[in-house]
Design a protein around this motif. Structure first.
Motif, PDB file in Angstrom:
ATOM      1  N   CYS A 136      61.851 -38.123   8.672  1.00 26.38           N
ATOM      2  CA  CYS A 136      61.967 -39.423   7.897  1.00 26.38           C
ATOM      3  C   CYS A 136      60.519 -39.551   6.714  1.00 26.38           C
ATOM      4  CB  CYS A 136      62.300 -40.588   8.633  1.00 26.38           C
ATOM      5  SG  CYS A 136      62.376 -42.159   7.395  1.00 26.38           S
ATOM      6  N   VAL A 137      60.724 -39.344   5.487  1.00 28.05           N
ATOM      7  CA  VAL A 137      59.470 -39.388   4.621  1.00 28.05           C
ATOM      8  C   VAL A 137      59.555 -41.060   4.420  1.00 28.05           C
ATOM      9  CG1 VAL A 137      58.800 -38.923   2.551  1.00 28.05           C
ATOM     10  CG2 VAL A 137      59.903 -37.305   3.965  1.00 28.05           C
ATOM     11  N   PHE A 138      58.177 -41.766   4.427  1.00 29.10           N
ATOM     12  CA  PHE A 138      58.062 -43.030   4.150  1.00 29.10           C
ATOM     13  C   PHE A 138      56.819 -42.873   3.314  1.00 29.10           C
ATOM     14  CE2 PHE A 138      58.912 -46.737   6.959  1.00 29.10           C
ATOM     15  CZ  PHE A 138      60.416 -46.578   7.003  1.00 29.10           C
ATOM     16  N   VAL A 139      57.293 -43.041   1.719  1.00 22.58           N
ATOM     17  CA  VAL A 139      56.249 -43.426   0.951  1.00 22.58           C
ATOM     18  C   VAL A 139      56.023 -44.680   0.594  1.00 22.58           C
ATOM     19  CG1 VAL A 139      55.497 -42.723  -1.441  1.00 22.58           C
ATOM     20  CG2 VAL A 139      56.520 -40.827  -0.013  1.00 22.58           C
ATOM     21  N   ASP A 140      54.891 -45.255   0.510  1.00 20.87           N
ATOM     22  CA  ASP A 140      54.755 -46.666   0.228  1.00 20.87           C
ATOM     23  C   ASP A 140      54.994 -46.957  -1.287  1.00 20.87           C
ATOM     24  OD1 ASP A 140      53.996 -49.252   0.116  1.00 20.87           O
ATOM     25  OD2 ASP A 140      51.805 -48.944   0.210  1.00 20.87           O
ATOM     26  N   ALA A 141      55.990 -47.786  -1.506  1.00 24.41           N
ATOM     27  CA  ALA A 141      56.487 -47.998  -2.914  1.00 24.41           C
ATOM     28  C   ALA A 141      55.953 -49.284  -3.362  1.00 24.41           C
ATOM     29  CB  ALA A 141      58.098 -47.774  -2.956  1.00 24.41           C
ATOM     30  N   ARG A 142      55.218 -50.005  -2.825  1.00 22.66           N
ATOM     31  CA  ARG A 142      54.662 -51.479  -2.899  1.00 22.66           C
ATOM     32  C   ARG A 142      55.750 -52.369  -2.807  1.00 22.66           C
ATOM     33  NH1 ARG A 142      49.353 -49.670  -2.063  1.00 22.66           N
ATOM     34  NH2 ARG A 142      48.988 -47.879  -3.231  1.00 22.66           N
ATOM     35  N   LYS A 143      55.416 -53.599  -3.147  1.00 27.66           N
ATOM     36  CA  LYS A 143      56.426 -54.641  -2.935  1.00 27.66           C
ATOM     37  C   LYS A 143      57.137 -54.696  -1.796  1.00 27.66           C
ATOM     38  CE  LYS A 143      56.956 -54.359  -8.207  1.00 27.66           C
ATOM     39  NZ  LYS A 143      57.790 -54.219  -9.171  1.00 27.66           N
ATOM     40  N   GLU A 199      58.218 -52.423  -0.032  1.00 28.57           N
ATOM     41  CA  GLU A 199      59.313 -51.373  -0.100  1.00 28.57           C
ATOM     42  C   GLU A 199      58.785 -50.005   0.448  1.00 28.57           C
ATOM     43  OE1 GLU A 199      62.910 -53.092  -2.730  1.00 28.57           O
ATOM     44  OE2 GLU A 199      61.309 -52.105  -3.746  1.00 28.57           O
ATOM     45  N   VAL A 200      59.638 -48.898   0.592  1.00 29.21           N
ATOM     46  CA  VAL A 200      59.169 -47.616   0.783  1.00 29.21           C
ATOM     47  C   VAL A 200      60.342 -46.580   0.034  1.00 29.21           C
ATOM     48  CG1 VAL A 200      58.117 -47.834   2.896  1.00 29.21           C
ATOM     49  CG2 VAL A 200      60.474 -47.263   3.040  1.00 29.21           C
ATOM     50  N   TYR A 201      59.602 -45.721  -0.594  1.00 31.92           N
ATOM     51  CA  TYR A 201      60.589 -44.523  -0.873  1.00 31.92           C
ATOM     52  C   TYR A 201      60.766 -43.795   0.198  1.00 31.92           C
ATOM     53  CZ  TYR A 201      58.936 -45.678  -5.680  1.00 31.92           C
ATOM     54  OH  TYR A 201      58.605 -46.391  -6.862  1.00 31.92           O
ATOM     55  N   THR A 202      62.003 -43.676   0.579  1.00 27.82           N
ATOM     56  CA  THR A 202      62.364 -42.782   1.805  1.00 27.82           C
ATOM     57  C   THR A 202      63.736 -41.751   1.774  1.00 27.82           C
ATOM     58  OG1 THR A 202      62.723 -43.040   4.267  1.00 27.82           O
ATOM     59  CG2 THR A 202      63.785 -44.808   2.444  1.00 27.82           C
ATOM     60  N   GLN A 203      63.648 -40.744   2.608  1.00 28.20           N
ATOM     61  CA  GLN A 203      64.730 -39.788   2.685  1.00 28.20           C
ATOM     62  C   GLN A 203      64.451 -38.993   3.946  1.00 28.20           C
ATOM     63  OE1 GLN A 203      64.954 -37.237  -0.694  1.00 28.20           O
ATOM     64  NE2 GLN A 203      67.257 -36.975  -0.363  1.00 28.20           N
ATOM     65  N   LEU A 204      65.509 -38.615   4.644  1.00 31.35           N
ATOM     66  CA  LEU A 204      65.629 -38.112   5.919  1.00 31.35           C
ATOM     67  C   LEU A 204      66.100 -36.567   5.515  1.00 31.35           C
ATOM     68  CD1 LEU A 204      65.679 -38.624   8.938  1.00 31.35           C
ATOM     69  CD2 LEU A 204      68.143 -38.855   8.986  1.00 31.35           C
ATOM     70  N   PHE A 205      65.460 -35.568   6.296  1.00 29.61           N
ATOM     71  CA  PHE A 205      65.438 -34.353   6.218  1.00 29.61           C
ATOM     72  C   PHE A 205      65.580 -33.707   7.425  1.00 29.61           C
ATOM     73  CE2 PHE A 205      63.163 -35.750   2.706  1.00 29.61           C
ATOM     74  CZ  PHE A 205      63.769 -35.307   1.430  1.00 29.61           C
ATOM     75  N   GLN A 206      66.205 -32.410   7.455  1.00 26.60           N
ATOM     76  CA  GLN A 206      65.998 -31.398   8.563  1.00 26.60           C
ATOM     77  C   GLN A 206      65.617 -30.193   7.965  1.00 26.60           C
ATOM     78  OE1 GLN A 206      67.707 -32.403  11.955  1.00 26.60           O
ATOM     79  NE2 GLN A 206      66.168 -30.887  12.368  1.00 26.60           N
ATOM     80  N   LEU A 207      64.535 -29.643   8.912  1.00 25.37           N
ATOM     81  CA  LEU A 207      63.911 -28.440   8.175  1.00 25.37           C
ATOM     82  C   LEU A 207      64.561 -27.418   8.699  1.00 25.37           C
ATOM     83  CD1 LEU A 207      61.164 -28.778   6.685  1.00 25.37           C
ATOM     84  CD2 LEU A 207      61.768 -30.714   8.465  1.00 25.37           C
ATOM     85  N   HIS A 208      65.079 -26.255   7.786  1.00 28.72           N
ATOM     86  CA  HIS A 208      65.961 -24.960   8.261  1.00 28.72           C
ATOM     87  C   HIS A 208      64.870 -23.933   7.686  1.00 28.72           C
ATOM     88  CE1 HIS A 208      69.467 -26.901   9.505  1.00 28.72           C
ATOM     89  NE2 HIS A 208      69.422 -27.724   8.514  1.00 28.72           N
ATOM     90  N   ASN A 231      70.346 -37.473   3.586  1.00 26.18           N
ATOM     91  CA  ASN A 231      70.835 -38.341   2.896  1.00 26.18           C
ATOM     92  C   ASN A 231      70.198 -38.550   1.283  1.00 26.18           C
ATOM     93  OD1 ASN A 231      68.184 -39.566   3.510  1.00 26.18           O
ATOM     94  ND2 ASN A 231      68.738 -41.271   4.627  1.00 26.18           N
ATOM     95  N   GLN A 232      70.499 -39.662   0.634  1.00 24.69           N
ATOM     96  CA  GLN A 232      69.941 -39.626  -0.575  1.00 24.69           C
ATOM     97  C   GLN A 232      68.597 -40.315  -0.653  1.00 24.69           C
ATOM     98  OE1 GLN A 232      71.562 -38.533  -3.550  1.00 24.69           O
ATOM     99  NE2 GLN A 232      73.096 -37.634  -2.387  1.00 24.69           N
ATOM    100  N   ALA A 233      67.634 -40.185  -1.656  1.00 27.24           N
ATOM    101  CA  ALA A 233      66.554 -40.787  -1.767  1.00 27.24           C
ATOM    102  C   ALA A 233      66.812 -42.083  -2.214  1.00 27.24           C
ATOM    103  CB  ALA A 233      65.675 -40.012  -2.839  1.00 27.24           C
ATOM    104  N   ARG A 234      66.189 -42.904  -1.629  1.00 28.90           N
ATOM    105  CA  ARG A 234      66.378 -44.377  -2.007  1.00 28.90           C
ATOM    106  C   ARG A 234      64.947 -45.370  -2.030  1.00 28.90           C
ATOM    107  NH1 ARG A 234      69.512 -46.729   3.143  1.00 28.90           N
ATOM    108  NH2 ARG A 234      68.396 -45.598   4.948  1.00 28.90           N
TER     109      ARG A 234
END
Length: 237
Positions: free
Chosen positions: A117-124, A126-135, A143-146
């Motif tokens: 799970c990528v957690f990038v600080d978006a301020r306010k 909130e986070v920019y986040t997306q879940l990945f599986q490594l292959h 899932n979708q970036a949000r």
């Protein structure tokens, strides 16, 4: 534009305070630099690129391909990186591959079998986040970036997820409160984007025929900027 078997590539990321630039020839890393800056990237990015080219013994005319992180991330930083690459691509007549910042962060844990799970600080708050599986060492989105409040993002994640990105330190207390183990946090060295990882992702897309002309490259913000929000509010009023 003709495809090259072993392209010489310049890859860069300016979506955070760290300005990362790499030169690669195919899969081989030739040179890389990273600068953590308090000032805007516009004051140092071109010099950073020039210094790296000189250190590698390359000139701009030696390049076959450009890659850039198009976001999400700091709005000003993303704009500077995209504008710089578009300008170089137009002058040098080179193709460009756009790379997501979230995919590039997930790429820092290439051998992990757990969901990332990528957690990038978006301020306010909130986070920019997306879940990945490594292959095979490369991230595949689950899932979708949000952009979302961190507690909402955490609510529906698998409990074996591992967290990476500069938002992890900011919201680590929430991660623990939601039942994730302390070992779910990646080491600090894994959080910043590395331009060499951007290059590896871009090379894959290049050989899939996904390179773009410079005019097609646009930032990916996910949410509107403050200026856009203010315009929308004024229009409603």
């Amino acid at each position: 534009m003709m495809m090259v078997d072993n392209p010489r590539m310049l890859a860069l990321d300016t979506s955070s305070q760290v300005s990362s630039v790499a030169l690669c020839q195919g899969e081989r890393l030739v040179a890389e630099s990273a600068l953590h800056l308090r000032s805007t990237h516009s004051q140092s990015l071109l010099a950073q690129i020039d210094d790296l080219l000189r250190a590698a013994g390359w000139g701009p005319a030696d390049l076959d391909l450009l890659a850039v992180v198009t976001g999400p991330g700091a709005f000003t930083g993303v704009r500077i990186g995209v504008a710089t690459v578009k300008g170089l691509a137009q002058v040098l007549n080179l193709p460009v591959v756009s790379v997501s910042s979230l995919t590039a962060v997930a790429m820092n844990l290439p051998l992990l079998r757990r969901p990332v799970c990528v957690f990038v600080d978006a301020r306010k708050k909130e986070v920019y986040t997306q879940l990945f599986q490594l292959h095979d060492g490369f991230p595949r989105p689950l899932n979708q970036a949000r952009v979302i409040a961190p507690h909402e993002a955490l609510a529906d994640l698998p409990l074996d997820s591992c967290f990476v990105g500069d938002g992890v330190a900011v919201y680590y207390h929430l991660i623990l409160q939601h039942g994730f183990e302390p070992s779910a946090r990646a080491p600090a060295c894994c959080h910043p984007i590395q331009a060499s990882r951007v290059a590896a992702l871009a090379l894959q897309d290049y050989f899939k025929g996904l390179a773009q002309r410079p005019e097609q490259v646009v930032p990916t913000y996910i949410r509107p900027s403050d200026a856009e929000l203010n315009r929308q509010t004024n229009n409603v009023c």
